[in-house]
Write a protein that holds these residues in place. Sequence first.
Motif, short mmCIF file in Angstrom:
data_model
loop_
_atom_site.label_atom_id
_atom_site.label_comp_id
_atom_site.label_asym_id
_atom_site.label_seq_id
_atom_site.Cartn_x
_atom_site.Cartn_y
_atom_site.Cartn_z
N GLU A 157 0.80 -1.22 0.00
CA GLU A 157 0.00 0.00 0.00
C GLU A 157 0.84 1.28 0.00
OE1 GLU A 157 -3.97 -0.46 1.99
OE2 GLU A 157 -2.73 -1.68 3.33
N LEU A 158 2.16 1.14 -0.08
CA LEU A 158 3.05 2.31 -0.07
C LEU A 158 2.69 3.35 -1.12
CD1 LEU A 158 6.77 1.23 0.39
CD2 LEU A 158 5.49 2.87 1.75
N HIS A 159 2.32 2.87 -2.31
CA HIS A 159 2.02 3.79 -3.40
C HIS A 159 0.85 4.72 -3.09
CE1 HIS A 159 -1.12 0.83 -4.27
NE2 HIS A 159 -1.75 1.83 -4.86
N LYS A 160 0.03 4.35 -2.12
CA LYS A 160 -1.14 5.18 -1.78
C LYS A 160 -0.75 6.49 -1.12
CE LYS A 160 -4.28 1.26 -1.39
NZ LYS A 160 -5.18 0.51 -0.49
N LEU A 161 0.46 6.54 -0.54
CA LEU A 161 0.94 7.78 0.08
C LEU A 161 1.31 8.79 -0.99
CD1 LEU A 161 3.32 6.37 2.85
CD2 LEU A 161 0.89 6.97 3.05
N ASP A 162 0.87 10.02 -0.83
CA ASP A 162 1.25 11.09 -1.76
C ASP A 162 2.25 11.99 -1.03
OD1 ASP A 162 1.45 12.75 -3.93
OD2 ASP A 162 -0.55 13.62 -3.71
N LEU A 163 3.52 11.60 -1.10
CA LEU A 163 4.60 12.37 -0.49
C LEU A 163 5.08 13.39 -1.52
CD1 LEU A 163 6.54 9.44 1.20
CD2 LEU A 163 4.95 11.02 2.28
N ARG A 164 5.21 14.65 -1.11
CA ARG A 164 5.55 15.72 -2.04
C ARG A 164 6.64 16.63 -1.48
NH1 ARG A 164 3.14 15.19 -7.20
NH2 ARG A 164 1.34 13.85 -6.83
N VAL A 165 7.37 17.25 -2.39
CA VAL A 165 8.39 18.24 -2.05
C VAL A 165 7.71 19.59 -1.84
CG1 VAL A 165 10.41 19.51 -2.93
CG2 VAL A 165 10.16 17.03 -3.38
N GLY A 166 8.06 20.27 -0.76
CA GLY A 166 7.51 21.59 -0.49
C GLY A 166 8.56 22.54 0.07
N ARG A 167 8.18 23.80 0.21
CA ARG A 167 9.05 24.81 0.83
C ARG A 167 8.22 25.59 1.84
NH1 ARG A 167 13.71 27.08 -0.50
NH2 ARG A 167 13.61 26.51 -2.68
N VAL A 168 8.77 25.74 3.04
CA VAL A 168 8.08 26.47 4.11
C VAL A 168 8.21 27.98 3.84
CG1 VAL A 168 7.95 26.89 6.58
CG2 VAL A 168 8.55 24.60 5.75
N LEU A 169 7.07 28.63 3.60
CA LEU A 169 7.05 30.06 3.28
C LEU A 169 6.84 30.95 4.50
CD1 LEU A 169 4.72 29.99 0.14
CD2 LEU A 169 7.22 29.97 0.20
N LYS A 170 6.14 30.43 5.50
CA LYS A 170 5.77 31.24 6.65
C LYS A 170 5.62 30.32 7.85
CE LYS A 170 2.10 34.57 7.84
NZ LYS A 170 0.84 35.15 7.37
N VAL A 171 6.05 30.78 9.03
CA VAL A 171 5.93 30.00 10.26
C VAL A 171 5.46 30.94 11.37
CG1 VAL A 171 7.09 28.52 11.93
CG2 VAL A 171 7.90 28.58 9.57
N GLU A 172 4.39 30.54 12.05
CA GLU A 172 3.89 31.30 13.20
C GLU A 172 3.57 30.34 14.32
OE1 GLU A 172 0.39 33.23 11.71
OE2 GLU A 172 1.52 34.85 10.78
N ARG A 173 3.62 30.83 15.55
CA ARG A 173 3.18 30.03 16.69
C ARG A 173 1.66 29.97 16.64
NH1 ARG A 173 7.41 29.56 20.75
NH2 ARG A 173 5.94 28.49 22.09
N HIS A 174 1.11 28.81 16.99
CA HIS A 174 -0.34 28.63 17.06
C HIS A 174 -0.85 29.48 18.22
CE1 HIS A 174 -4.24 26.74 17.48
NE2 HIS A 174 -3.99 25.91 16.49
#
Length: 179
Positions: free
Chosen positions: A16-33
């Motif tokens: 079932e590994l193929h079911k995972l949609d792992l993607r490359v991303g870039r963090v644009l903004k970070v804030e504390r919740h």
Amino acid sequence: IPPPAAAGGGGGVAEELHKLDLRVGRVLKVERHSEADSLYVEEVDLGEPTGPRRVVSGLVKYMTAEALLGRRVVLLANTKPSKLKGVESQAMLLCAFAADGSAVELVEPPPGAPLGERVVFDGHDAPPEKQLNPRKKLWDRLQPEMNTAPDGTARFQQLPFSTPHGPCKCASIAGGAIK
């Protein structure tokens, strides 16, 4: 030559590994919740025409917001959106955790991998599910087999997290768990 499932160390959940949609991303903004001291709310660009996604992660005690900002990351992009302390999270950022709990590092795509590129496992590159069914708990069943190799390469069993540009890695954690 063994079939692809056997190459990963056995069939079963690996099928079932193929079911995972792992993607490359870039963090644009970070804030504390605003409602939870242990959570960050990030905006992450996955190269999608709909714009960045909101991701809520429990990384406050492991790294600073500045350490996350601008970093290239690997995300599980087909989780069902869920609210964490009232803020919807639309993906899950993957990190390597040292076996002794002493360190946490981002799983990073290889240089040159474009935003949105899919991360796959050899022999398990069929199209992913549009959205994982939370009732089937696929991530919960696969995650215990996610680890880092001696060189920091992110793996499922022995299969590296791969893109056409090479494997995904963490900076220095060997023999860690990926969560």
